[in-house]
Write a protein that holds these residues in place. Structure first.
Motif, PDB file in Angstrom:
ATOM      1  N   LYS A 235       0.847  -1.196   0.000  1.00 54.48           N
ATOM      2  CA  LYS A 235       0.000   0.000   0.000  1.00 54.48           C
ATOM      3  C   LYS A 235       0.879   1.242   0.000  1.00 54.48           C
ATOM      4  CE  LYS A 235      -2.573  -1.218   3.636  1.00 54.48           C
ATOM      5  NZ  LYS A 235      -3.661  -1.243   4.641  1.00 54.48           N
ATOM      6  N   ASN A 236       0.288   2.367  -0.395  1.00 51.21           N
ATOM      7  CA  ASN A 236       1.012   3.633  -0.340  1.00 51.21           C
ATOM      8  C   ASN A 236       1.443   3.936   1.095  1.00 51.21           C
ATOM      9  OD1 ASN A 236       0.447   3.903  -3.060  1.00 51.21           O
ATOM     10  ND2 ASN A 236      -1.279   5.288  -2.741  1.00 51.21           N
ATOM     11  N   ILE A 237       2.552   4.667   1.220  1.00 55.35           N
ATOM     12  CA  ILE A 237       3.035   5.091   2.536  1.00 55.35           C
ATOM     13  C   ILE A 237       2.987   6.607   2.608  1.00 55.35           C
ATOM     14  CG2 ILE A 237       4.956   5.087   4.171  1.00 55.35           C
ATOM     15  CD1 ILE A 237       5.982   2.578   2.901  1.00 55.35           C
ATOM     16  N   VAL A 238       2.451   7.123   3.706  1.00 57.02           N
ATOM     17  CA  VAL A 238       2.348   8.558   3.908  1.00 57.02           C
ATOM     18  C   VAL A 238       3.140   8.953   5.148  1.00 57.02           C
ATOM     19  CG1 VAL A 238       0.778  10.472   4.408  1.00 57.02           C
ATOM     20  CG2 VAL A 238       0.088   8.679   2.805  1.00 57.02           C
ATOM     21  N   PHE A 239       4.000   9.960   4.998  1.00 49.70           N
ATOM     22  CA  PHE A 239       4.727  10.539   6.121  1.00 49.70           C
ATOM     23  C   PHE A 239       4.341  12.006   6.247  1.00 49.70           C
ATOM     24  CE2 PHE A 239       7.831   7.059   6.406  1.00 49.70           C
ATOM     25  CZ  PHE A 239       8.080   7.066   7.769  1.00 49.70           C
ATOM     26  N   GLU A 240       4.175  12.454   7.477  1.00 44.56           N
ATOM     27  CA  GLU A 240       3.922  13.874   7.712  1.00 44.56           C
ATOM     28  C   GLU A 240       5.058  14.444   8.548  1.00 44.56           C
ATOM     29  OE1 GLU A 240       0.443  16.975   9.139  1.00 44.56           O
ATOM     30  OE2 GLU A 240       0.111  14.814   9.305  1.00 44.56           O
ATOM     31  N   TYR A 241       5.658  15.505   8.051  1.00 45.02           N
ATOM     32  CA  TYR A 241       6.753  16.169   8.751  1.00 45.02           C
ATOM     33  C   TYR A 241       6.226  17.479   9.327  1.00 45.02           C
ATOM     34  CZ  TYR A 241      11.000  18.964   9.393  1.00 45.02           C
ATOM     35  OH  TYR A 241      11.972  19.789   9.906  1.00 45.02           O
ATOM     36  N   SER A 242       6.044  17.533  10.648  1.00 46.17           N
ATOM     37  CA  SER A 242       5.614  18.748  11.328  1.00 46.17           C
ATOM     38  C   SER A 242       6.832  19.484  11.849  1.00 46.17           C
ATOM     39  CB  SER A 242       4.666  18.411  12.485  1.00 46.17           C
ATOM     40  OG  SER A 242       3.488  17.795  12.010  1.00 46.17           O
ATOM     41  N   TYR A 243       6.822  20.800  11.716  1.00 47.72           N
ATOM     42  CA  TYR A 243       8.020  21.560  12.070  1.00 47.72           C
ATOM     43  C   TYR A 243       7.649  22.980  12.480  1.00 47.72           C
ATOM     44  CZ  TYR A 243       7.312  23.428   7.372  1.00 47.72           C
ATOM     45  OH  TYR A 243       6.754  24.013   6.253  1.00 47.72           O
ATOM     46  N   ASN A 244       8.539  23.587  13.239  1.00 44.15           N
ATOM     47  CA  ASN A 244       8.438  25.004  13.555  1.00 44.15           C
ATOM     48  C   ASN A 244       9.096  25.779  12.413  1.00 44.15           C
ATOM     49  OD1 ASN A 244       9.194  27.675  14.646  1.00 44.15           O
ATOM     50  ND2 ASN A 244       8.464  26.839  16.598  1.00 44.15           N
ATOM     51  N   THR A 245       8.432  26.790  11.910  1.00 44.29           N
ATOM     52  CA  THR A 245       8.958  27.523  10.756  1.00 44.29           C
ATOM     53  C   THR A 245      10.323  28.147  11.032  1.00 44.29           C
ATOM     54  OG1 THR A 245       7.676  29.455  11.460  1.00 44.29           O
ATOM     55  CG2 THR A 245       6.688  28.023   9.789  1.00 44.29           C
ATOM     56  N   LEU A 246      10.650  28.311  12.309  1.00 45.44           N
ATOM     57  CA  LEU A 246      11.953  28.877  12.653  1.00 45.44           C
ATOM     58  C   LEU A 246      13.044  27.807  12.683  1.00 45.44           C
ATOM     59  CD1 LEU A 246      10.855  31.252  15.579  1.00 45.44           C
ATOM     60  CD2 LEU A 246      11.196  31.820  13.160  1.00 45.44           C
ATOM     61  N   ARG A 247      12.622  26.523  12.618  1.00 47.02           N
ATOM     62  CA  ARG A 247      13.605  25.436  12.719  1.00 47.02           C
ATOM     63  C   ARG A 247      13.322  24.346  11.684  1.00 47.02           C
ATOM     64  NH1 ARG A 247      12.279  26.514  18.040  1.00 47.02           N
ATOM     65  NH2 ARG A 247      11.000  24.653  18.201  1.00 47.02           N
ATOM     66  N   TYR A 248      13.134  24.751  10.463  1.00 44.90           N
ATOM     67  CA  TYR A 248      12.853  23.780   9.401  1.00 44.90           C
ATOM     68  C   TYR A 248      14.122  23.026   9.025  1.00 44.90           C
ATOM     69  CZ  TYR A 248      11.659  21.858   4.862  1.00 44.90           C
ATOM     70  OH  TYR A 248      11.464  21.010   3.812  1.00 44.90           O
ATOM     71  N   ASP A 249      14.037  21.703   8.970  1.00 43.08           N
ATOM     72  CA  ASP A 249      15.191  20.852   8.660  1.00 43.08           C
ATOM     73  C   ASP A 249      14.999  20.255   7.263  1.00 43.08           C
ATOM     74  OD1 ASP A 249      17.275  19.099   8.504  1.00 43.08           O
ATOM     75  OD2 ASP A 249      16.785  17.969  10.316  1.00 43.08           O
ATOM     76  N   SER A 250      15.660  20.823   6.273  1.00 41.56           N
ATOM     77  CA  SER A 250      15.482  20.371   4.886  1.00 41.56           C
ATOM     78  C   SER A 250      16.054  18.979   4.644  1.00 41.56           C
ATOM     79  CB  SER A 250      16.137  21.365   3.923  1.00 41.56           C
ATOM     80  OG  SER A 250      17.523  21.466   4.163  1.00 41.56           O
ATOM     81  N   SER A 251      16.938  18.506   5.531  1.00 38.29           N
ATOM     82  CA  SER A 251      17.539  17.179   5.339  1.00 38.29           C
ATOM     83  C   SER A 251      16.489  16.077   5.431  1.00 38.29           C
ATOM     84  CB  SER A 251      18.649  16.942   6.361  1.00 38.29           C
ATOM     85  OG  SER A 251      18.128  16.869   7.670  1.00 38.29           O
TER      86      SER A 251
END
Length: 238
Positions: A57-73
């Motif tokens: 089945k499809n896999i879904v990930f949600e990345y929640s973050y503070n806009t002041l500490r966004y981790d692009s990695s």
């Protein structure tokens, strides 16, 4: 998640929580099984490793973050595993002043289960937020975590919510199709805010899709404020 350092504790935790995991070398993904997809619960990926896996089945990930500490990695790692960005969500929050009185809402029983489940499926993308399985939704009904609005002896709409300490989180807010555009959305939300205040809740939190302008406007009219918390939803298709 210190239990990750102890494999036996991890396996026990996974069984208790009805989770699934995929591992390969130093890589690990823990998943929750949903009706239409797997929801990413946790992952540990070595950036220099190629983590190839197949699943039904499809896999879904949600990345929640503070806009002041966004981790692009984090986004880079998901992209390397062929996850594609699906949509974005914004968090809104309402601080409450508690009211010292009772508020008794009309509790519902499991005879409404199918009606509530189908309304959520009709009004929400299954890959957005956490759409519960029927057995999980039944527990929400039994735990009085469905706030209903009944009119004309019918269920007009409801708020599915969860409680953590002194905070309510709105998971899904639905008005049935034949009652839309009749002002019920504002009525239900206003009543829920009043109920929350009577329950000594300090704050109501929620996430909403960035492009759902009408919903954002309804919340803002009720004095909800945007926070610095955002989320990105990624999906890997089978």
């Amino acid at each position: 998640m210190n239990f990750l350092q102890n494999p036996s504790s991890l396996e026990k935790y996974i069984l208790e929580q009805n989770l699934y995991y995929i591992s390969d070398k130093d890589n690990l993904i823990i998943l929750v099984d949903r009706d239409t997809h797997y929801l990413g619960y946790y992952y540990l990926i070595k950036e220099d490793n190629n983590f190839n896996f197949s699943i039904d089945k499809n896999i879904v990930f949600e990345y929640s973050y503070n806009t002041l500490r966004y981790d692009s990695s984090i986004e880079d790692i998901l992209n390397k595993m062929n996850f594609k960005e699906l949509n974005n969500r914004t968090s809104l929050s309402l601080d409450l002043n508690n009211i010292d009185r009772n508020f008794d809402f009309e509790k519902i029983d499991n005879s409404f289960l199918d009606e509530i489940y189908n309304c959520i499926l009709e009004n929400f993308n299954p890959y957005y937020g956490c759409i519960k399985r029927k057995d999980e939704l039944l527990k929400s009904i039994e735990n009085n975590e469905i706030f209903p609005h009944i009119d004309y002896n019918e269920l007009v709409g409801f708020i599915e919510f969860s409680k953590k300490r002194n905070i309510f989180t709105i998971d899904h807010f639905c008005v049935f199709n034949k009652y839309k555009n009749m002002g019920y959305g504002s009525k239900i939300l206003s009543s829920f805010i009043e109920y929350s205040s009577c329950e000594n809740i300090k704050k109501i939190d929620l996430f909403v899709l960035d492009n759902n302008i009408s919903a954002i406007n309804v919340y803002k009219k009720m004095n909800f404020k945007e926070t610095k918390i955002k989320s990105k939803i990624f999906m890997k298709e089978v």
